[in-house]
Design an enzyme around this catalytic site. Structure first.
Site, PDB file in Angstrom:
ATOM      1  N   ASP A   1     -28.134  -2.692 -30.493  1.00  0.00           N
ATOM      2  CA  ASP A   1     -26.842  -3.108 -31.054  1.00  0.00           C
ATOM      3  C   ASP A   1     -26.781  -4.621 -31.262  1.00  0.00           C
ATOM      4  O   ASP A   1     -26.393  -5.104 -32.316  1.00  0.00           O
ATOM      5  CB  ASP A   1     -25.669  -2.608 -30.180  1.00  0.00           C
ATOM      6  CG  ASP A   1     -25.838  -2.936 -28.693  1.00  0.00           C
ATOM      7  OD1 ASP A   1     -26.811  -3.615 -28.321  1.00  0.00           O
ATOM      8  OD2 ASP A   1     -24.979  -2.495 -27.908  1.00  0.00           O
ATOM      9  N   ILE A   2     -27.166  -5.370 -30.214  1.00  0.00           N
ATOM     10  CA  ILE A   2     -27.037  -6.832 -30.304  1.00  0.00           C
ATOM     11  C   ILE A   2     -28.162  -7.490 -29.517  1.00  0.00           C
ATOM     12  O   ILE A   2     -28.555  -6.993 -28.461  1.00  0.00           O
ATOM     13  CB  ILE A   2     -25.646  -7.276 -29.780  1.00  0.00           C
ATOM     14  CG1 ILE A   2     -25.419  -8.768 -29.974  1.00  0.00           C
ATOM     15  CG2 ILE A   2     -25.420  -6.886 -28.340  1.00  0.00           C
ATOM     16  CD1 ILE A   2     -23.953  -9.171 -29.821  1.00  0.00           C
ATOM     17  N   VAL A   3     -28.697  -8.559 -30.056  1.00  0.00           N
ATOM     18  CA  VAL A   3     -29.663  -9.360 -29.291  1.00  0.00           C
ATOM     19  C   VAL A   3     -28.992 -10.689 -28.977  1.00  0.00           C
ATOM     20  O   VAL A   3     -28.460 -11.365 -29.841  1.00  0.00           O
ATOM     21  CB  VAL A   3     -31.039  -9.495 -29.994  1.00  0.00           C
ATOM     22  CG1 VAL A   3     -30.933 -10.053 -31.380  1.00  0.00           C
ATOM     23  CG2 VAL A   3     -32.005 -10.312 -29.155  1.00  0.00           C
ATOM     24  N   ASP A   4     -28.986 -10.995 -27.667  1.00  0.00           N
ATOM     25  CA  ASP A   4     -28.233 -12.128 -27.142  1.00  0.00           C
ATOM     26  C   ASP A   4     -29.250 -13.133 -26.590  1.00  0.00           C
ATOM     27  O   ASP A   4     -29.823 -13.902 -27.351  1.00  0.00           O
ATOM     28  CB  ASP A   4     -27.285 -11.544 -26.079  1.00  0.00           C
ATOM     29  CG  ASP A   4     -26.294 -12.506 -25.520  1.00  0.00           C
ATOM     30  OD1 ASP A   4     -25.945 -13.461 -26.205  1.00  0.00           O
ATOM     31  OD2 ASP A   4     -25.838 -12.296 -24.375  1.00  0.00           O
ATOM     32  N   SER A   5     -29.512 -13.103 -25.276  1.00  0.00           N
ATOM     33  CA  SER A   5     -30.565 -13.981 -24.735  1.00  0.00           C
ATOM     34  C   SER A   5     -31.940 -13.517 -25.225  1.00  0.00           C
ATOM     35  O   SER A   5     -32.870 -14.311 -25.305  1.00  0.00           O
ATOM     36  CB  SER A   5     -30.542 -13.950 -23.200  1.00  0.00           C
ATOM     37  OG  SER A   5     -30.988 -12.701 -22.726  1.00  0.00           O
ATOM     38  N   GLY A   6     -32.057 -12.243 -25.517  1.00  0.00           N
ATOM     39  CA  GLY A   6     -33.344 -11.695 -25.970  1.00  0.00           C
ATOM     40  C   GLY A   6     -34.191 -11.159 -24.827  1.00  0.00           C
ATOM     41  O   GLY A   6     -35.251 -10.568 -25.056  1.00  0.00           O
ATOM     42  N   LEU A   7     -33.740 -11.350 -23.587  1.00  0.00           N
ATOM     43  CA  LEU A   7     -34.572 -10.991 -22.435  1.00  0.00           C
ATOM     44  C   LEU A   7     -34.827  -9.487 -22.345  1.00  0.00           C
ATOM     45  O   LEU A   7     -35.963  -9.057 -22.175  1.00  0.00           O
ATOM     46  CB  LEU A   7     -33.927 -11.495 -21.134  1.00  0.00           C
ATOM     47  CG  LEU A   7     -33.875 -13.018 -20.993  1.00  0.00           C
ATOM     48  CD1 LEU A   7     -33.100 -13.419 -19.747  1.00  0.00           C
ATOM     49  CD2 LEU A   7     -35.289 -13.603 -20.941  1.00  0.00           C
ATOM     50  N   THR A   8     -33.767  -8.706 -22.487  1.00  0.00           N
ATOM     51  CA  THR A   8     -33.929  -7.252 -22.377  1.00  0.00           C
ATOM     52  C   THR A   8     -34.916  -6.747 -23.421  1.00  0.00           C
ATOM     53  O   THR A   8     -35.855  -6.010 -23.115  1.00  0.00           O
ATOM     54  CB  THR A   8     -32.571  -6.537 -22.587  1.00  0.00           C
ATOM     55  OG1 THR A   8     -31.584  -7.188 -21.812  1.00  0.00           O
ATOM     56  CG2 THR A   8     -32.635  -5.076 -22.210  1.00  0.00           C
TER      57      THR A   8
ATOM     58  N   LYS B   1     -26.943 -12.794 -31.932  1.00  0.00           N
ATOM     59  CA  LYS B   1     -26.271 -14.009 -31.431  1.00  0.00           C
ATOM     60  C   LYS B   1     -27.355 -15.049 -31.208  1.00  0.00           C
ATOM     61  O   LYS B   1     -27.735 -15.346 -30.075  1.00  0.00           O
ATOM     62  CB  LYS B   1     -25.587 -13.692 -30.102  1.00  0.00           C
ATOM     63  CG  LYS B   1     -24.148 -13.299 -30.207  1.00  0.00           C
ATOM     64  CD  LYS B   1     -23.551 -13.289 -28.805  1.00  0.00           C
ATOM     65  CE  LYS B   1     -22.267 -12.522 -28.805  1.00  0.00           C
ATOM     66  NZ  LYS B   1     -21.760 -12.310 -27.436  1.00  0.00           N
TER      67      LYS B   1
ATOM     68  N   ARG C   1     -15.866   0.871 -27.236  1.00  0.00           N
ATOM     69  CA  ARG C   1     -17.059   1.264 -28.010  1.00  0.00           C
ATOM     70  C   ARG C   1     -16.660   2.061 -29.250  1.00  0.00           C
ATOM     71  O   ARG C   1     -17.365   2.074 -30.243  1.00  0.00           O
ATOM     72  CB  ARG C   1     -17.958   2.175 -27.172  1.00  0.00           C
ATOM     73  CG  ARG C   1     -18.741   1.470 -26.093  1.00  0.00           C
ATOM     74  CD  ARG C   1     -19.855   2.391 -25.612  1.00  0.00           C
ATOM     75  NE  ARG C   1     -20.357   2.031 -24.304  1.00  0.00           N
ATOM     76  CZ  ARG C   1     -21.272   1.094 -24.077  1.00  0.00           C
ATOM     77  NH1 ARG C   1     -21.770   0.413 -25.079  1.00  0.00           N
ATOM     78  NH2 ARG C   1     -21.691   0.835 -22.861  1.00  0.00           N
TER      79      ARG C   1
HETATM   80  P1  IMP Z   1     -29.843  -9.822 -23.844  1.00  0.00           P
HETATM   81  O1  IMP Z   1     -30.305 -10.047 -25.260  1.00  0.00           O
HETATM   82  O2  IMP Z   1     -30.921  -9.402 -22.896  1.00  0.00           O
HETATM   83  O3  IMP Z   1     -29.115 -11.039 -23.307  1.00  0.00           O
HETATM   84  O4  IMP Z   1     -28.769  -8.662 -23.759  1.00  0.00           O
HETATM   85  C1  IMP Z   1     -28.327  -7.916 -24.830  1.00  0.00           C
HETATM   86  C2  IMP Z   1     -27.255  -6.995 -24.283  1.00  0.00           C
HETATM   87  O5  IMP Z   1     -26.109  -7.761 -23.892  1.00  0.00           O
HETATM   88  C3  IMP Z   1     -26.747  -6.053 -25.362  1.00  0.00           C
HETATM   89  O6  IMP Z   1     -27.475  -4.852 -25.410  1.00  0.00           O
HETATM   90  C4  IMP Z   1     -25.317  -5.843 -24.935  1.00  0.00           C
HETATM   91  O7  IMP Z   1     -25.230  -4.784 -24.014  1.00  0.00           O
HETATM   92  C5  IMP Z   1     -24.911  -7.113 -24.224  1.00  0.00           C
HETATM   93  N1  IMP Z   1     -24.080  -8.027 -25.071  1.00  0.00           N
HETATM   94  C6  IMP Z   1     -24.373  -9.286 -25.437  1.00  0.00           C
HETATM   95  N2  IMP Z   1     -23.387  -9.821 -26.187  1.00  0.00           N
HETATM   96  C7  IMP Z   1     -22.429  -8.869 -26.288  1.00  0.00           C
HETATM   97  C8  IMP Z   1     -21.143  -8.820 -26.959  1.00  0.00           C
HETATM   98  O8  IMP Z   1     -20.663  -9.758 -27.620  1.00  0.00           O
HETATM   99  N3  IMP Z   1     -20.465  -7.651 -26.842  1.00  0.00           N
HETATM  100  C9  IMP Z   1     -20.936  -6.571 -26.131  1.00  0.00           C
HETATM  101  N4  IMP Z   1     -22.126  -6.584 -25.495  1.00  0.00           N
HETATM  102  C10 IMP Z   1     -22.873  -7.726 -25.572  1.00  0.00           C
END
Ligand code: IMP
Length: 178
Positions: free
Chosen positions: A102-109, A133, A167
């Site tokens: 759904d979304i990539v944030d820090s990218g760690l997961t 993001k 959701r």
């Molecule tokens: P990351 O890229 O490892 O930091 O984590 C990604 C996960 O963070 C996603 O799969 C979401 O579950 C959660 N996440 C990050 N930003 C958001 C947001 O704005 N809304 C909802 N979930 C988010």
């Protein structure tokens, strides 16, 4: 402190148009007679994935599988370990795999998950995310298909949640803390 819904950042029509474009890009890259395994990361990506795969052409051999994972670590340091809550049903060895998130944030997961999937010897491994993001990235992740790049603000809807809520919204909205 509570949360309330803010303004729409991406409407259902905008999302639907972009999902069609992404499916078309994926189908073009796959070419004829190709088979694809689409791996959805639960729970958020399930909503995006089901719309995406239904836009893929009938001729394409498309399989769908799901995983549920969490990455160990804290804000500053990641252990590089992915904890699997629910694993794939089928082997991906020798398959063309597209991971849908759904979304990539820090990218760690995602980066930990990709390492894990790579070790299972797929022929190819690509990534499709609905939202990126990019400002928050802590580790490089190669995103092959991206729906929208969004600013560093919390969003919900179309699979994305805030403490389990929202959701089910058709549009993607900002969340306001109050
Ligand atoms: P990351 O890229 O490892 O930091 O984590 C990604 C996960 O963070 C996603 O799969 C979401 O579950 C959660 N996440 C990050 N930003 C958001 C947001 O704005 N809304 C909802 N979930 C988010």
């Amino acid at each position: 402190m509570g949360y309330k819904l803010g303004e729409v950042i991406l409407s259902r029509d905008t999302i639907a148009r972009r999902v069609k474009e992404l499916a078309s890009d994926i189908a073009n890259d796959a070419g004829k007679d190709k088979s694809l395994v689409i791996v959805g990361i639960l729970t958020g990506a399930a909503f995006f994935l089901t719309d995406l795969v239904r836009e893929l052409p009938e001729e394409l051999d498309v399989r769908v599988d799901f995983m549920s994972v969490a990455s160990y670590g804290d804000d500053t340091k990641s252990s590089g370990v992915v904890r699997i809550f629910h694993d794939l049903k089928s082997s991906i060895e020798g398959k063309n795999v597209i991971v849908v998130e759904d979304i990539v944030d820090s990218g760690l997961t995602l980066s930990h998950l990709l390492e894990l999937l790579k070790s299972r010897d797929p022929t190819s491994l690509k990534v499709c995310v609905l939202l990126d993001k990019y400002e928050r990235r802590k580790t490089e992740v190669k995103v092959d298909y991206c729906g929208f790049r969004i600013p560093d603000k919390f969003v919900v809807g179309y699979g994305l949640d805030c403490a389990g809520m929202w959701r089910h919204l058709k549009d993607i909205k900002y969340v306001i803390e109050e």
